[in-house]
Design an enzyme around this catalytic site. Structure first.
Site, PDB file in Angstrom:
ATOM      1  N   ASP A   1      -5.496   5.769  -3.368  1.00  0.00           N
ATOM      2  CA  ASP A   1      -4.205   5.225  -3.774  1.00  0.00           C
ATOM      3  C   ASP A   1      -4.219   3.701  -3.683  1.00  0.00           C
ATOM      4  O   ASP A   1      -3.760   3.002  -4.590  1.00  0.00           O
ATOM      5  CB  ASP A   1      -3.129   5.820  -2.850  1.00  0.00           C
ATOM      6  CG  ASP A   1      -1.770   5.223  -3.091  1.00  0.00           C
ATOM      7  OD1 ASP A   1      -1.187   5.510  -4.143  1.00  0.00           O
ATOM      8  OD2 ASP A   1      -1.298   4.447  -2.226  1.00  0.00           O
ATOM      9  N   GLU A  14      -6.737  10.502  -7.268  1.00  0.00           N
ATOM     10  CA  GLU A  14      -6.788   9.388  -6.316  1.00  0.00           C
ATOM     11  C   GLU A  14      -7.990   9.523  -5.383  1.00  0.00           C
ATOM     12  O   GLU A  14      -8.706   8.552  -5.119  1.00  0.00           O
ATOM     13  CB  GLU A  14      -5.506   9.349  -5.483  1.00  0.00           C
ATOM     14  CG  GLU A  14      -4.292   8.880  -6.270  1.00  0.00           C
ATOM     15  CD  GLU A  14      -3.037   8.788  -5.412  1.00  0.00           C
ATOM     16  OE1 GLU A  14      -2.151   7.987  -5.739  1.00  0.00           O
ATOM     17  OE2 GLU A  14      -2.934   9.537  -4.414  1.00  0.00           O
TER      18      GLU A  14
END
Lengths: 218, 218
Positions: free
Chosen positions: A36, A108
């Site tokens: 992320d 991610e």
């Protein structure tokens, strides 16, 4: 991994990235945390380059459009990650491989796996190749802040902003202008702007008012 | 720049990073956007390495402790950035060079300036050298989730959690255990955990309950 433009040196990293927590531990949750952050910085840089006149607020808004669960799930589907997910039996039965959040998390995690496998340059290249078309598709806001503010207010039937020169100082060849921009609806907002021309100062003041209006709507 | 362990090839980048928006445009706001993302990823990686057993939630919480306006202002002061800030006359008079938010923003912008000046490896090294001592100072949570949950509940005088084995399946050599962890105070929370041992499954369930308790407190 056929669809991702990257070949892992350590295939176990890719496996881990595609292992949902429903399959037990170890799973991709920690990688997701790192991924992320990596997505955040690579997309931030893309936007920074592509929108040299965008304010910090606009850049944040654009990034939130590109990096969110739904948008990442679209990419994950293009990469066909769903077929390669490792899920627990419950999630498997309930179709977890189609779920936005699970797909986005796996994407991610995969970004982090590339970073750990090969370093930042490689990870950045992979992410840029996926996001460059999306960044290019953002309509370049060719309209300046004064125009956008005026259109926003007119669209709601609110009175137009008032600009006022409050000060100018400095030598003639390097003058600085202080201007205020003031609106009354939907609430009184007044912002100052400073620039090397009256127009530039007005743009800055309008930008600040626009941002405050946007903050109100969030 | 004397205090930052980095020498800029392009001093204009450092200047820009230290120019607050009160001094007009261009200023450090766009760099701050990029720097915030860079700090996020470098500190994420440090925590990922230093806390190999921390959950995603714990890593996020630790990062928020290290990367926030107040904490960044402390670093900015150690680097004596206040002395080098370029502020507008209003901020100058009101002591803006001492303000947490202005200092933190300048530090973030400076991180981005290093990145643009020299690339990720250099930026990462600078940020790591500043944050490594802070990460090392975090008390390593050597206690497992069951212990932490028990201590938290005991500390408040609440009843201890109940663990229950609800299922086990798979071949003997690769058995999977499903366990629930249930508490009644301060509110009923029940979470499932899965693992290759009963103990591992209990830890996972306890971790989830802990996280939900922490979310309640946030």
């Amino acid at each position: 991994m056929t669809r991702l433009a990257y070949r892992f040196r350590d295939p176990a990293l890719a496996q881990l990235a595609l292992t949902h927590r429903s399959a037990g531990k170890p799973n991709n949750e920690r990688l997701e945390f790192l991924g992320d952050a990596l997505l955040g910085v690579v997309v931030a840089e893309l936007l920074y380059e592509a929108h040299p006149h965008a304010s910090e607020g606009e850049l944040s808004r654009l990034r939130a459009q590109l990096v969110n669960g739904q948008a990442l799930a679209v990419i994950a589907r293009e990469l066909e990650l769903g077929d390669e997910l490792k899920l627990g039996s419950g999630e498997l039965k309930s179709g977890g491989f189609r779920r936005d959040s699970i797909l986005a998390d796996a994407f991610e995690a995969l970004v982090a796996a590339v970073y750990l496998d090969a370093g930042f340059a490689e990870c950045r290249a992979v992410v840029r190749s996926l996001f460059e078309p999306l960044v290019a598709a953002i309509p370049r806001s060719s309209k300046d802040a004064k125009t956008r503010l005026q259109e926003l207010l007119q669209g709601r039937g609110w009175p137009l902003p008032q600009y006022e020169l409050v000060d100018s100082h400095g030598e003639d060849h390097a003058k600085t202008f202080d201007v205020t921009c003031e609106i009354t609806d939907p609430m009184p907002i007044r912002a100052e702007g400073r620039g090397s021309s009256r127009r530039a100062a007005e743009q800055e003041a309008a930008e600040t008012v626009l941002r405050q209006l946007q903050d109100l709507q969030d």
